[in-house]
Design a protein around this motif. Structure first.
Motif, short mmCIF file in Angstrom:
data_model
loop_
_atom_site.label_atom_id
_atom_site.label_comp_id
_atom_site.label_asym_id
_atom_site.label_seq_id
_atom_site.Cartn_x
_atom_site.Cartn_y
_atom_site.Cartn_z
N LYS A 65 54.05 36.32 49.85
CA LYS A 65 55.23 37.10 49.47
C LYS A 65 54.80 38.53 49.19
N ASN A 66 55.40 39.48 49.92
CA ASN A 66 55.06 40.90 49.77
C ASN A 66 56.28 41.70 49.33
N ASN A 67 56.09 42.55 48.32
CA ASN A 67 57.10 43.50 47.90
C ASN A 67 56.75 44.86 48.51
N ILE A 68 57.66 45.42 49.30
CA ILE A 68 57.40 46.67 50.03
C ILE A 68 57.90 47.82 49.17
N ALA A 81 65.59 47.38 58.67
CA ALA A 81 65.70 45.92 58.63
C ALA A 81 66.69 45.53 57.55
N ASP A 82 67.12 44.27 57.61
CA ASP A 82 68.10 43.78 56.64
C ASP A 82 67.72 42.36 56.21
N ILE A 83 68.40 41.87 55.20
CA ILE A 83 68.13 40.52 54.70
C ILE A 83 68.36 39.50 55.81
N GLY A 84 67.41 38.58 55.96
CA GLY A 84 67.51 37.54 56.97
C GLY A 84 66.81 37.87 58.27
N ASP A 85 66.40 39.12 58.45
CA ASP A 85 65.70 39.51 59.68
C ASP A 85 64.27 38.97 59.67
N PHE A 86 63.84 38.46 60.81
CA PHE A 86 62.44 38.08 60.98
C PHE A 86 61.70 39.29 61.51
N VAL A 87 60.62 39.65 60.83
CA VAL A 87 59.87 40.84 61.17
C VAL A 87 58.42 40.46 61.48
N THR A 88 57.74 41.33 62.19
CA THR A 88 56.35 41.09 62.57
C THR A 88 55.44 42.05 61.83
N GLU A 89 54.18 41.68 61.78
CA GLU A 89 53.19 42.54 61.11
C GLU A 89 53.14 43.92 61.78
N SER A 157 55.83 46.28 57.63
CA SER A 157 55.61 44.93 57.11
C SER A 157 54.14 44.56 57.26
N PRO A 158 53.51 44.07 56.19
CA PRO A 158 52.09 43.68 56.30
C PRO A 158 51.90 42.28 56.88
N ILE A 159 53.00 41.52 57.06
CA ILE A 159 52.89 40.13 57.52
C ILE A 159 54.02 39.81 58.50
N ASN A 160 53.87 38.68 59.21
CA ASN A 160 54.99 38.10 59.94
C ASN A 160 55.81 37.28 58.95
N GLY A 161 57.09 37.58 58.84
CA GLY A 161 57.90 36.86 57.86
C GLY A 161 59.37 37.18 57.99
N VAL A 162 60.11 36.85 56.93
CA VAL A 162 61.54 37.07 56.90
C VAL A 162 61.87 37.94 55.70
N PHE A 181 62.03 46.38 49.94
CA PHE A 181 62.19 45.09 50.61
C PHE A 181 61.26 44.07 49.99
N THR A 182 61.65 42.79 50.14
CA THR A 182 60.73 41.67 49.91
C THR A 182 60.64 40.89 51.21
N VAL A 183 59.42 40.70 51.68
CA VAL A 183 59.17 39.96 52.92
C VAL A 183 58.35 38.72 52.57
N GLU A 184 58.78 37.56 53.05
CA GLU A 184 58.10 36.30 52.75
C GLU A 184 57.66 35.60 54.03
N GLN A 185 56.43 35.16 54.04
CA GLN A 185 55.90 34.40 55.18
C GLN A 185 56.30 32.93 55.01
N ILE A 186 57.05 32.37 55.98
CA ILE A 186 57.50 30.99 55.88
C ILE A 186 56.92 30.10 56.98
N VAL A 187 55.98 30.65 57.73
CA VAL A 187 55.23 29.85 58.71
C VAL A 187 53.75 30.11 58.45
N PRO A 188 53.07 29.30 57.65
CA PRO A 188 53.54 28.06 57.02
C PRO A 188 54.23 28.33 55.67
N VAL A 189 54.58 27.23 54.98
CA VAL A 189 55.05 27.29 53.60
C VAL A 189 54.12 26.45 52.74
#
Length: 341
Positions: A65-68, A81-89, A157-162, A181-189
């Motif tokens: 979990k990253n706080n931008i 970007a917006d809430i729910g968007d999947f973003v890449t590193e 974004s420092p990670i692949n996440g949502v 923003f808050t970006v969370e990696q969910i692959v994996p959890v």
């Protein structure tokens, strides 16, 4: 049914009181009491492999979990970007006003020109080494400032996440106290599961864990224990293991309630039907009636292990191949002779 009938005479013949003038009569009563040999149902038990399963509850968490947040405050120039968007590193999420960056870049450019001039002067012998080093130091400081402003003006974004949170709009003045923003990696959890300290020696890294989530009925997920925390909570008497699920289809989401079943291996134990177990009133002890070769039963204390549907694992008290009573226990006593149905 074979019955053994014993006749007991409770009252004798009535006696007439001669010469007393009394009319009392004693009635003769004959009571027959029948003692019946109880009929019971039995089953022969045996040993088999019993999985040592335990189920615990937990909550799905993002693997990372990253706080931008920029290092310095500024006005937000663009939101990408917006809430729910999947973003890449490396993907751009927001841009901060570039006035400070542009000013620092101009200052760096001037210092670079000046440094080049002073190096030529130093080589010609017209400048001391210490004076040149002082200018080089200032140039390097400014260059670092420019790079820092660049990193905090274009936020990536420092990670692949949502994206799970966005706290500002274009034109807002952001601060370091709240992330843009808050970006969370969910692959994996991951899940943090509290396990009883009695099972500490049974757990090892790489053990498989089976999970089900109330939000995803009918589907089972599989994970592995990635970390084992080294301390025991003295209040709950549990320790924490980190379970990681690949979650390639992004089905599990942070915050979901899950039940995690851990397999601690297999025991080779006697298994009995739960209907055979008799609970002693006023205590937590459990007993089973064991059928002997002479047709009598023995009231036997047992230590139970895992429950598996309509069966119990027996840790102590019953031997492999024993015959136990599974029906009709209510009329039984220790040592009583019975008839098998």
């Amino acid at each position: 049914m074979k019955t053994i009938i014993r006749t007991m005479f409770i009252a004798g013949a009535a006696v007439l009181a001669a010469g007393c003038g009394s009319n009392k009569e004693a009635k003769q009563a004959v009571v027959e009491v029948a003692e019946v040999t109880p009929t019971v149902a039995v089953a022969q038990v045996s040993k088999r492999e019993v999985p040592q399963l335990a189920t615990y509850t937990s909550t799905v968490q993002a693997y990372v979990k990253n706080n931008i947040t920029p290092q310095t405050g500024g006005r937000i120039a663009a939101i990408k970007a917006d809430i729910g968007d999947f973003v890449t590193e490396g993907q751009v999420l927001a841009e901060i006003d570039k006035a400070q960056l542009q000013q620092a870049q101009l200052q760096l450019a001037n210092q670079e020109v000046e440094l080049g001039r002073l190096r030529s002067l130093y080589e010609a012998g017209g400048l001391s080494k210490s004076d040149l080093e002082a200018v080089e130091l200032q140039y390097n400081v400014t260059r670092t400032q420019v790079q820092n402003l660049l990193d905090n003006t274009v936020l990536r974004s420092p990670i692949n996440g949502v994206v799970t949170a966005r706290n500002y709009d274009v034109g807002d003045m952001c601060s370091v106290s709240a992330p843009i923003f808050t970006v969370e990696q969910i692959v994996p959890v991951k899940m943090l599961v509290g396990i009883s300290e009695s099972d500490y020696s049974k757990v090892k890294k790489g053990d498989s864990v089976e999970l089900v989530a109330d939000a995803v009925p009918g589907k089972t997920f599989y994970g592995k224990i990635r970390k084992i925390y080294p301390t025991i909570d003295p209040v709950t008497r549990t320790f924490i293991v980190e379970v990681v699920v690949e979650n390639n289809y992004k089905t599990l989401r942070p915050g979901m309630f899950v039940r995690a079943t851990v397999n601690f291996g297999n025991n080779n134990s006697v298994v009995i039907p739960d209907v055979a177990v008799v609970k002693q009133q006023g205590s937590g002890e459990r007993f089973v009636y064991v059928l002997n070769e002479d047709g009598t039963v023995t009231y036997t204390k047992v230590t139970l292990g895992r429950r598996m549907g309509a069966e119990y694992e027996v840790l102590e008290g019953i031997e492999d191949g024993a015959t136990i009573v599974t029906g009709g226990q209510i009329r039984l006593k220790d040592g009583m002779k019975v008839k098998v149905n």
